[in-house]
Design an enzyme around this catalytic site. Sequence first.
Site, PDB file in Angstrom:
ATOM      1  N   TRP A  94     -19.238  14.462  14.708  1.00 36.24           N
ATOM      2  CA  TRP A  94     -18.297  14.274  13.602  1.00 36.24           C
ATOM      3  C   TRP A  94     -18.719  15.068  12.374  1.00 36.24           C
ATOM      4  O   TRP A  94     -19.890  15.093  11.998  1.00 36.24           O
ATOM      5  CB  TRP A  94     -18.210  12.788  13.227  1.00 36.24           C
ATOM      6  CG  TRP A  94     -17.480  11.961  14.253  1.00 36.24           C
ATOM      7  CD1 TRP A  94     -17.050  12.369  15.480  1.00 36.24           C
ATOM      8  CD2 TRP A  94     -17.104  10.588  14.132  1.00 36.24           C
ATOM      9  NE1 TRP A  94     -16.424  11.326  16.135  1.00 36.24           N
ATOM     10  CE2 TRP A  94     -16.449  10.223  15.330  1.00 36.24           C
ATOM     11  CE3 TRP A  94     -17.244   9.623  13.134  1.00 36.24           C
ATOM     12  CZ2 TRP A  94     -15.944   8.943  15.557  1.00 36.24           C
ATOM     13  CZ3 TRP A  94     -16.745   8.345  13.359  1.00 36.24           C
ATOM     14  CH2 TRP A  94     -16.089   8.013  14.562  1.00 36.24           C
ATOM     15  N   THR A 123       0.854  -1.187   0.000  1.00 38.21           N
ATOM     16  CA  THR A 123       0.000   0.000   0.000  1.00 38.21           C
ATOM     17  C   THR A 123       0.887   1.232   0.000  1.00 38.21           C
ATOM     18  O   THR A 123       1.988   1.213   0.531  1.00 38.21           O
ATOM     19  CB  THR A 123      -0.860   0.068   1.273  1.00 38.21           C
ATOM     20  OG1 THR A 123       0.014   0.175   2.400  1.00 38.21           O
ATOM     21  CG2 THR A 123      -1.713  -1.160   1.425  1.00 38.21           C
ATOM     22  N   GLU A 156      -5.929  -4.059   1.205  1.00 37.98           N
ATOM     23  CA  GLU A 156      -6.033  -5.033   2.297  1.00 37.98           C
ATOM     24  C   GLU A 156      -7.204  -5.993   2.114  1.00 37.98           C
ATOM     25  O   GLU A 156      -7.394  -6.917   2.897  1.00 37.98           O
ATOM     26  CB  GLU A 156      -6.201  -4.282   3.635  1.00 37.98           C
ATOM     27  CG  GLU A 156      -4.944  -3.549   4.117  1.00 37.98           C
ATOM     28  CD  GLU A 156      -4.790  -2.134   3.560  1.00 37.98           C
ATOM     29  OE1 GLU A 156      -5.446  -1.811   2.540  1.00 37.98           O
ATOM     30  OE2 GLU A 156      -4.005  -1.356   4.136  1.00 37.98           O
ATOM     31  N   LYS A 172     -13.622  16.083  14.609  1.00 34.54           N
ATOM     32  CA  LYS A 172     -14.404  15.815  15.816  1.00 34.54           C
ATOM     33  C   LYS A 172     -14.629  17.123  16.555  1.00 34.54           C
ATOM     34  O   LYS A 172     -13.767  17.602  17.264  1.00 34.54           O
ATOM     35  CB  LYS A 172     -13.684  14.787  16.681  1.00 34.54           C
ATOM     36  CG  LYS A 172     -13.659  13.428  15.967  1.00 34.54           C
ATOM     37  CD  LYS A 172     -12.861  12.353  16.681  1.00 34.54           C
ATOM     38  CE  LYS A 172     -12.921  11.079  15.847  1.00 34.54           C
ATOM     39  NZ  LYS A 172     -11.996  10.038  16.326  1.00 34.54           N
TER      40      LYS A 172
END
Lengths: 543, 543
Positions: free
Chosen positions: A443, A185, A330, A438
Site C-alpha cells: 500500500w 454527511t 458517524e 495498492k
Amino acid sequence: MQGNIMARPLLISGLIEHATLTHPDSEIVSRRCEGDIHRYTMKEAAQRSKKLANALSRLGAKQDDRIATLAWNNHRHFELYFGVSGMGAILHTINPRLFPEQLVYIINHAEDRWLFVDLTFIPLLEAIKDQISNIEGFVIMTDEAHMPETSLTNVLCYETLIQDESDEFEWPEFDENQAASLCYTSGTTGNPKGVLYTHRSTVIHAQAEIAKEALDIGSYSCMLPVVPMFHVNAWGTPYAAAMTGAKLVLPGPGMDGASLWELIETEKPDLLLGVPTVWLMLLNHMESIGKKLDSVNNVVVGGSAAPLSMIKKFQEDHGAFLVHAWGMTEMSPLGTANAKTRLMDSMSLEERYQLQLKQGRPVCGIEMKIVDDSNNEMPRDGVAYGRLLVRGPWVISSYFKNDDQSSFIDGWFDTGDVATIDPHNYLGIVDRSKDVIKSGGEWISSIDLENEAIGHPELIECCVIGVAHEKWDERPLLLAIRKEGSNVTAEEIKDYLSDKIAKWWMPDDVVFVASLPHTATGKLLKIEVRKKYHDYLLKAENA
Amino acid sequence: MQGNIMARPLLISGLIEHATLTHPDSEIVSRRCEGDIHRYTMKEAAQRSKKLANALSRLGAKQDDRIATLAWNNHRHFELYFGVSGMGAILHTINPRLFPEQLVYIINHAEDRWLFVDLTFIPLLEAIKDQISNIEGFVIMTDEAHMPETSLTNVLCYETLIQDESDEFEWPEFDENQAASLCYTSGTTGNPKGVLYTHRSTVIHAQAEIAKEALDIGSYSCMLPVVPMFHVNAWGTPYAAAMTGAKLVLPGPGMDGASLWELIETEKPDLLLGVPTVWLMLLNHMESIGKKLDSVNNVVVGGSAAPLSMIKKFQEDHGAFLVHAWGMTEMSPLGTANAKTRLMDSMSLEERYQLQLKQGRPVCGIEMKIVDDSNNEMPRDGVAYGRLLVRGPWVISSYFKNDDQSSFIDGWFDTGDVATIDPHNYLGIVDRSKDVIKSGGEWISSIDLENEAIGHPELIECCVIGVAHEKWDERPLLLAIRKEGSNVTAEEIKDYLSDKIAKWWMPDDVVFVASLPHTATGKLLKIEVRKKYHDYLLKAENA
C-alpha cells in the site's frame, strides 16, 4: 442479576437543567447575523429554550418530528439544540455548503416539518422552495426589526414566535435511545447519508469529551468553537458547555481571520476548535497585523490533518498547544485526541511535534483496531497499515432510513480510513481506504505523497491517485497545479521527491492541470479524477 | 423513534481494556501487608486481572456469584476489582471494621462463595468461621512465603492461585445493568443494608467523577486514595485510574500519619482523598516533624464534614485546596463536590473558606432537591432547611434483597439528611433528619450545636440530641465529655455558647458524661443516647 440502581435516562434536557441550576451565570457570547455581538447567561439561554419548546408545542410539533436548522453558531441555534431535542423532537442541522440538489434531497429525506433559518441562508431556500413542500413553515432567526422581504411562504419571526411563551416547560422523560439530532454527511459518492444521534450517545459523548485526556473542558474554560453547529453539532461543544458551565463564544458568520481575531481579543478564549483552513486564515491575519494569542492554551484541530508547520506556529509564536483530534460525523464525532501527556513533557520539541502529527489516542469509550482485507486484526506496531474499524456507545450502527450495512462488520464500523496504531494506542491516519494505492500487493498512501509534493515551492495543489497498471495493478499518478508563471517540469518534481520517499512510491508520472474538483465541503473529489485518469498509464504504454 | 447508535454496554472491563491499550505504563504503587512497597504498571495489573478471572473460572465462579474481599487498598485488591466484575461476577467488598455479628450477617446475606482476605484480617474470619459456612474457600492475598498458619479450612494462596493461569481472557459482554459490586452500609439502626451497583452506574459515575467540576482526574494526576477500597469502592478511584491513566498510590494498612507521609514524600501525589480523621492524623504528624506538602494540589474530603480549621490549614500551611465532597454508599458515592471556581478566585480568603465549608454543587448527572414534611419542594435560597432527596443514574432504587421502599419517594432517594441549597446549587448539610431537633415547629441542627460546643477548650466530645418537652415537643440537650481534670460547669458552657447561637437554640441543659456510644465506623450512635435521655427534661420538670 441486575443491580439496584435507578433507571434514569441520559437526556439532553438533563444537561440544560444542570446548567440552569449549577452554572446559571455562565456566559454565552455570539456574533449575530444582524451584525452586533449578543451576550447573555446560561440561565437566560435555558429559559428561552423552554419558551421555544412551548412555541413548538403550540405549532403542533411532537416527539420524533424533524425540526431543521440552516444557521451559524449563535445563541438562537444554541436554544434550538436544547429546546428541540429536549422536547423529544429531532434537531436536523443542515450544512448550508451542500449543493442545492443535496439540500433538496436531505430536507425531503429527513421529512423536516419546520425549518429555522438565519438571515444569511434565506436565498438558498428561496431557490429550492418549490422542491421542499414538506416544510410547513420557515422560522427566520431574527427579530421583527430585521425581518427581510422573502418569497418563502409560511414565514415566522423567531423572536415573535417565542416572546409570549412561558419560560416554564416540563421536559418530558423518555427512553435515552430516543433520537435527538440528525446530521448528514457530505460524502464523495452518492447522496448524503443521515446520522441519527440519540440522547444517550450525545450525553455520554459530551461526558467523555470534557475529560482532560480529550478536550479538557471545565467551568474555567472559555471555548470558541469555529467548527459549525451544522457540522456534527460543533463537535458537541454546546452540550459540553451546558455540562460544565464553560463560557461559550459563538462566531456566527464571522469565520474569517479578522472577525475571529476580534472575538479572541475581546472574549479571551482559552480553547479554540476548528478545521485547519480556519486556523490558517487566523494565523495569516494575526501575522499581518502583528498580533499574538495570549489567552489560548489549546487549539483543537479536526476535520483534516494539521500540518507540522501549523503545530509549530501555534506553539512557537503563540504558546498554544495544538490538540490533533480525529473523528467522523458517524462518531458524534470524537474518536481520538492528541492531548498533552507527561511523556511529551520529557521529549524534545521536535520529537513532540512528530507525536503531535498523529491523530491521538482513543477517548475512553471508543475502541479501534486495524484490519487487513480479510478483516484480520493487524499489529499495533505503528508501522502496519490497515483499514480502521471503530466501535463505541456514540458510533452509528446504520445510516438513517438506509438498509445498506456494507460499512458495518461484526458490530464494528468501517471508517473508510487506512491507519496505523502504535504501541501506545496513537492513531495515525494514512489515507482514505478508497484512495490508498495498492501497488503489487503493497500500500502507498496518497496523502503522504501529496504532503511531500506540496512542499515543492512551485506547486499550489496536489492530488495523487492510483491508476491502472498492467504489472503492478495500480501505480501512483501525481496531478498538480503549478503557481502562475511556473514552468517546473515533471522530471524536476520527481527529482525533488527522490530523497523524500521510498523509491517504489515514486509517481509514474506528473500531470500538470489547471484545476482539481472538490466536494461541497472542500475535500478533493478523487473519484472524478480517478475516472478521468484510470487508463492513463495503459494508454501511455500502448502509445 | 430510536437513533441509529451501536448498543454498546458500559462495562467495567471496558475501562481496564482502555487502560491496557492507552495507558499501559501508568504506575500503581502499593504498600503491602507483607511490609514492603510494591510497584507495577497498569498493563501488568490488567494481565493479572485476567489471570485471576481465569483462576476464578477454574474454581467454578459464574456470572452473579458473589466474591467477597476483606482487604486494604493494594494492588491485589485492584486486580479483584477488575477480574471479578469483569468476568460478570459480583465483587462484595467487606468493611473489616464491622462488628463480628455484622460480618456474619452480611457474608450470609450476600451469599458469598469465595472470600479473598488480606493477612491482617485472617483473625476476624477465624473467629466467625463456623457461622459463615456458605463460603467455599478463602484466598489469602499473599505469596507462598508469607502464608500464615490458620484455622480456616479450604485455604488458597493468591499468588499460587493465579501463577499458572493465562493472561489472556476474553471479557464477556452482557447487559450494562448487570450487578458489578456490592457494598453494605453500616447504618446506625438494624442490620447493614446492601447496595448493589451496576456496570453502567460504575462507569457513568467514574466518567462524571473525573470532570474538573468534580474530582479533576487525568493522566497527569497521581492519586492517593486513603478512603478504603472496602468503603464505596474507594469513591470510585480505581475505576477513575483505569479510565484516565492516573497514577495510583495505595496505602495498604498504613493509614497513620507517618506511613501516609512516607508515601507522599516518595510518590508525590497531587490528589489526596479521605475522611477528616485521616487528614487530622497526617497534619499532626507533619507538624510534629516540621514538614509541608509540596506536591499536593487538592485534598478531597468526604465521609463527614471538614472543619474550617482543616480547610485553612491545608490552604495556608500546605498550599493545598480542600475539595469538600458529599455522597453516600447509596450514591456510588459522589453527589456533590466543592471544586475551585472562577467566583472563588475573586473572593477574599475568608469568604472563600465560608463557601468551602459547604458540601459543593451536584456533579453533572445528580439532581437534588429539599422538601418539607409533605414532600413539597422548598426554595433554593440557602436558608430554608429541608429533607434532601436525590436521583441520578448512579443512585440506588432499592437495597439488596430488601423490599423496604420507605427511603424512596416518587423515584427520588431520601438521603436522610437535612440540608440547604443555595441559588448557585451549593449544598449545605445541616443534620441527619433523625437527629434534627424539632422545637415548636422550627428545626435546630444538632450538628451546628455540637460544632459550636466543641470549640470550648475544656470539652473533648459533644453530642446534642432532641429530648421530649411538654411545651415545645423537643428541646436540645447537650451531652459532653470534659477533658481530664476539668470542672467546667453547665452554666459556663451555656455562657460560652450564648453569643454564638440563636437564643432559642440554647440547650436546656448540659450533662457531662464519661463516654459516648459509637458505630463500627466511628459515628455517634445518637439513637442510644436518645433512648437513654428521652424523658430527661420531663423528669427534671417533674422533679
